[in-house]
Design an enzyme around this catalytic site. Structure first.
Site, short mmCIF file in Angstrom:
data_model
loop_
_atom_site.label_atom_id
_atom_site.label_comp_id
_atom_site.label_asym_id
_atom_site.label_seq_id
_atom_site.Cartn_x
_atom_site.Cartn_y
_atom_site.Cartn_z
N GLU A 1 -18.07 12.15 -2.13
CA GLU A 1 -16.73 11.59 -2.20
C GLU A 1 -16.72 10.63 -0.83
O GLU A 1 -17.27 11.13 0.33
CB GLU A 1 -15.53 12.46 -2.21
N ALA B 1 -6.21 9.46 -16.78
CA ALA B 1 -6.74 10.77 -16.12
C ALA B 1 -7.31 11.67 -17.01
O ALA B 1 -8.33 12.18 -16.97
CB ALA B 1 -5.81 11.24 -15.17
N HIS C 1 16.07 24.75 -31.79
CA HIS C 1 17.19 24.07 -31.77
C HIS C 1 17.92 24.56 -30.36
O HIS C 1 18.00 25.79 -30.31
CB HIS C 1 18.12 24.03 -33.11
C1 LIG Z 1 -0.28 3.36 -9.89
C2 LIG Z 1 -1.16 4.34 -10.88
C3 LIG Z 1 -0.50 5.05 -11.74
C4 LIG Z 1 -1.39 5.85 -12.67
N1 LIG Z 1 -0.70 6.62 -13.52
C5 LIG Z 1 -1.19 7.36 -14.55
C6 LIG Z 1 -0.78 8.19 -15.35
O1 LIG Z 1 0.48 8.56 -15.14
N2 LIG Z 1 -1.47 8.79 -16.30
C7 LIG Z 1 -2.84 8.71 -15.99
O2 LIG Z 1 -3.32 9.52 -17.11
N3 LIG Z 1 -3.41 8.03 -15.63
C8 LIG Z 1 -2.73 7.15 -14.55
N4 LIG Z 1 -3.53 6.41 -13.79
C9 LIG Z 1 -4.86 6.12 -13.81
C10 LIG Z 1 -5.66 7.09 -13.23
O3 LIG Z 1 -5.36 7.26 -11.95
C11 LIG Z 1 -7.18 6.91 -13.29
O4 LIG Z 1 -7.44 6.86 -14.95
C12 LIG Z 1 -8.13 8.18 -12.83
O5 LIG Z 1 -7.92 8.46 -11.64
C13 LIG Z 1 -9.50 7.92 -13.23
O6 LIG Z 1 -10.16 9.01 -13.00
P1 LIG Z 1 -11.80 8.70 -12.29
O7 LIG Z 1 -12.22 9.99 -11.86
O8 LIG Z 1 -12.60 7.89 -13.23
O9 LIG Z 1 -11.64 7.75 -11.06
P2 LIG Z 1 -10.86 7.90 -9.77
O10 LIG Z 1 -9.71 8.58 -9.79
O11 LIG Z 1 -10.75 6.44 -9.31
O12 LIG Z 1 -11.89 8.54 -8.60
C14 LIG Z 1 -12.92 7.86 -8.45
C15 LIG Z 1 -13.19 8.59 -7.06
O13 LIG Z 1 -14.80 7.96 -6.69
C16 LIG Z 1 -14.99 7.61 -5.21
N5 LIG Z 1 -16.23 6.80 -4.97
C17 LIG Z 1 -16.14 5.51 -5.59
N6 LIG Z 1 -17.41 5.14 -5.30
C18 LIG Z 1 -17.95 5.79 -4.52
C19 LIG Z 1 -19.21 5.98 -4.07
N7 LIG Z 1 -20.19 4.85 -4.10
N8 LIG Z 1 -19.65 7.16 -3.42
C20 LIG Z 1 -18.78 8.34 -3.35
N9 LIG Z 1 -17.45 8.08 -3.67
C21 LIG Z 1 -17.13 7.04 -4.40
C22 LIG Z 1 -13.61 6.89 -5.01
O14 LIG Z 1 -13.25 7.25 -3.72
C23 LIG Z 1 -12.56 7.96 -5.95
O15 LIG Z 1 -11.88 9.15 -5.15
C24 LIG Z 1 -2.64 5.61 -12.73
C25 LIG Z 1 -3.42 4.67 -11.87
C26 LIG Z 1 -2.53 3.89 -10.90
C27 LIG Z 1 -3.34 3.09 -10.03
#
Ligand SMILES: Cc1cc2nc3c(=O)[nH]c(=O)nc-3n(C[C@H](O)[C@H](O)[C@H](O)COP(=O)(O)OP(=O)(O)OC[C@H]3O[C@@H](n4cnc5c(N)ncnc54)[C@H](O)[C@@H]3O)c2cc1C
Length: 481
Positions: A34, A334, A460
Site C-alpha cells: 500500500e 466496494a 409486520h
Molecule cells: C465518494 C465515493 C463514495 C463511494 N461510495 C460507495 C458506496 O457507498 N458503496 C460502494 O460499494 N462503493 C462506493 N464507492 C466506490 C468504492 O470506494 C470503490 O469501488 C472501492 O474502493 C474499490 O476498491 P478497490 O480495492 O478496487 O480500490 P481502492 O479502494 O481504490 O484501493 C486501491 C488501493 O491501492 C493503492 N495503490 C494504488 N496503486 C498502488 C501502487 N502502485 N502501489 C501500492 N499501492 C497502490 C491505493 O493507494 C489504494 O489504497 C465510492 C467511491 C467514492 C469515491
C-alpha cells in the site's frame, strides 16, 4: 530479493485487503502493498466517510422536522461543518486502523510503498509518490519497506481515481473532486454538481440538506442514469421538492473561474447556453482505473478503456497476474471488489466449485435522500433483451411502517419473467432501501420465482412488506393498495 510469497496484492482497498485475508485463511503466505492509506478509497475517501457525512445530514433533517414528530427543540439547529468533517475523518481513520489490525491478526505482511511489476512473479516496491493520508492510524509494527519481492501469484488491486473532463479539470479550490468535497473548509452558498451518478448525487444530497443551493447538470436523460427510469424520475421529483435544481440532457462546456466562484457555461437540452454561477463546483463524471506506472505494458497485460481485462476469476492474459476491484472495470463498487477478491483467491488456491463473477447480481446503492437501490435488469433492459415480463409496483404511502416513520415517499418495483416467474430485477427508492435490497439480492442469487417470494412471510410492521406487495402486484394480487 527480500521475501518470497505465495500471493502479493498491490493495493489494500476492499479488493486488496479482502483478497489478503482470504488468502491467509487458505494457508497462503501473503503480503499486501500500500502506498497511501490502508483500506483504500472506500474507507478513507469513499463509501464510509460519505455515509458519515450523510448521517449528519439525516440527523439535521430530522431535527429540523422535529415538530412533525411532536417534539419541540429549543433554539436553532445549524450544522457545525468543522465537527461534521472531523467526525467523518475520525471514522475514516478508525477504518484504516481496523484494516491494519486485520492484517496483523491474519499474519499478512504489509509492505509500505509504491509497487511496480517487473516480471511475472516479481515486484519492486519503491518510495511512495503519494503523501500518506492524514490522520492515519499507526501502521502494523512489522510493516516492510522498499525492495524487491517475489510471489507465485500477484493480484493488482490498485483501484481508481476521479476522471476529469478536458478543459474542466478539478483544481482543488473552485472545482472539487470527491476528495475536496469530503473536507470542505467552509460551506459554499451555492454548488454546481457536474454528473449525477452515485458520487455526484450523494454529495448533492448532503450539501442540499446542509442548506446549500445545489444545481445538478447531467448529460443523460435521467439522474442516476444506470437506474430504472421510473425510479430515477421518482427520485428526481423528491430532489426537486427539496429545492435542488436539476438539468438533464445538459452539459457543462466551459468554466470561467473568478476569485471565489465559477461561472459554468451549460448547454441545455434545447441547445441554448445558460451561464450558472456557483461558489464551488464538484466534478463527478466518473472514475478511471489506476493502471499507470505498474509495468503493465512491458508485461503485455491487456487493458481496455483504462481498466485491466480479466476473466470471471480475475485472471489477466498473463499467467500468474490477476486484477480485481475498480482497476478491473465496472461496476466500480466496494462489494464487487470484495467478491472478486474472494473468487480470485479461491481459484488461485485451487478450491473446487468456485463460481465466476455474475455482474447481473451485483446490487447498487445510492445513499441520497431518498435512497435508491437496485439489482438485476431494469424494465428497459429486460425489454431490450426481448424478455416477456410482468412488472409489479408498490408505493410507500400504502405502508404502515413508512407512514409511522414519516417516510412515506418511496416505491418498490419488481420485474419477473412472465413465462418462468423468475425474478429478473428489483428497483427501490425511499427510506432504508439500501438495507432492504439485500432481500432481493438473496432471492436473485437463489433464482427465486414469484411463487417462492409470495410464500415468504415478511415481518409486520416493516417497510420490507412493500417488497412482497410489489411481487403480489406483478400478479394482480396486491393486498394493501
Ligand atoms: C465518494 C465515493 C463514495 C463511494 N461510495 C460507495 C458506496 O457507498 N458503496 C460502494 O460499494 N462503493 C462506493 N464507492 C466506490 C468504492 O470506494 C470503490 O469501488 C472501492 O474502493 C474499490 O476498491 P478497490 O480495492 O478496487 O480500490 P481502492 O479502494 O481504490 O484501493 C486501491 C488501493 O491501492 C493503492 N495503490 C494504488 N496503486 C498502488 C501502487 N502502485 N502501489 C501500492 N499501492 C497502490 C491505493 O493507494 C489504494 O489504497 C465510492 C467511491 C467514492 C469515491
Amino acid at each position: 530479493m527480500a521475501e518470497n510469497y505465495d500471493v502479493i496484492i498491490i493495493g489494500s482497498g476492499p479488493g486488496g485487503y479482502i483478497a489478503a485475508i482470504r488468502a491467509a485463511q487458505l494457508g497462503l503466505k501473503t503480503a499486501v502493498v500500500e502506498r497511501e492509506h490502508l483500506a483504500g478509497i472506500c474507507s478513507n475517501w469513499g463509501c464510509i466517510p460519505t455515509k458519515a457525512l450523510l448521517r449528519s445530514a439525516e440527523v439535521l433533517h430530522l431535527a429540523e422536522h422535529a415538530k412533525n414528530y411532536g417534539l419541540k427543540l429549543e433554539g436553532s439547529i445549524s450544522p457545525d461543518l468543522k465537527a461534521i468533517v472531523e467526525r467523518s475523518r475520525g471514522i475514516a481513520q478508525r477504518m484504516n486502523g481496523g484494516v491494519g489490525f486485520l492484517m496483523k491478526k491474519n499474519k499478512v505482511d504489509v509492505i509500505w510503498g509504491e509497487a511496480k511489476l517487473t516480471k511475472p512473479g516479481q515486484i519492486v516496491v519503491s518510495k511512495s509518490s503519494k503523501k500518506p493520508m492524514e490522520p492515519q492510524a499507526p501502521l502494523p509494527k512489522n510493516t516492510l519497506g522498499e525492495g524487491t519481492y517475489s510471489a507465485k501469484h500477484i493480484i493488482v488491486a490498485t483501484g481508481a481515481r476521479p476522471r476529469a473532463l478536458p478543459g474542466i479539470e478539478p483544481d482543488g479550490k473552485l472545482i472539487w473532486t470527491y476528495f475536496e468535497a469530503m473536507v470542505p473548509p467552509e460551506m459554499p452558498k451555492s454548488l454546481l454538481v457536474m454528473g449525477s451518478g452515485a458520487i455526484g448525487i450523494e454529495f448533492a444530497s448532503f450539501y442540499r440538506t446542509m442548506g446549500v443551493e445545489v444545481t445538478v447538470v447531467e448529460v443523460m436523460p435521467a439522474v442516476m442514469p444506470v437506474e430504472d427510469a421510473e425510479i430515477s424520475a421518482f427520485a428526481k421529483k423528491q430532489f426537486e421538492k427539496q429545492g435542488m435544481k436539476i438539468h438533464l440532457e445538459a452539459k457543462v462546456t466551459k468554466v470561467e473561474k473568478g476569485a471565489n466562484s465559477v461561472i459554468a457555461h451549460v448547454e441545455m437540452k434545447d441547445g441554448k447556453v445558460e451561464k450558472i454561477t456557483a461558489d464551488r463546483m464538484i466534478s463527478a463524471v466518473g472514475v478511471q482505473g489506476n493502471i499507470e506506472n505498474l509495468g503493465l505494458e512491458a508485461l503485455g497485460i491487456k487493458t481496455d478503456r483504462g481498466c485491466i481485462v480479466i476473466d470471471g476469476y480475475g485472471k489477466t492474459n498473463v499467467p500468474g497476474i490477476y486484477a480485481i476491484g475498480d482497476v478491473a472495470g465496472p461496476p466500480m463498487l466496494a462489494h464487487k471488489a470484495e467478491h472478486e477478491a474472494v473468487i480470485c483467491v479461491e481459484k488461485i488456491a485451487g478450491l473446487p466449485n468456485v463460481h465466476p463473477m455474475d455482474k447481473l447480481k451485483i446490487p447498487g446503492c445510492t445513499y441520497c435522500n431518498p435512497q435508491v437501490a437496485s439489482v438485476g435488469l431494469t424494465e428497459a433492459r429486460a425489454k431490450a433483451e426481448g424478455k416477456d415480463i410482468r412488472v409489479g409496483r408498490f408505493p410507500f404511502v400504502a405502508n404502515g411502517k413508512a407512514i409511522a416513520l414519516g417516510e412515506d415517499q418511496g416505491m418498490v418495483k419488481t420485474i419477473f419473467d412472465k413465462k418462468t416467474g423468475q425474478l429478473l430485477g428489483a428497483h427501490l427508492v425511499g427510506a432504508e432501501v439500501t438495507e432492504l435490497i439485500q432481500g432481493f439480492v438473496v432471492a436473485m442469487n437463489l433464482e427465486t420465482t414469484e411463487e417462492e417470494l409470495m410464500h415468504t412471510i415478511f415481518p409486520h410492521p416493516t417497510i420490507s412488506e412493500t417488497m412482497k406487495e410489489s411481487v403480489l402486484d406483478a400478479y394482480g394480487r396486491a393486498l394493501n393498495a
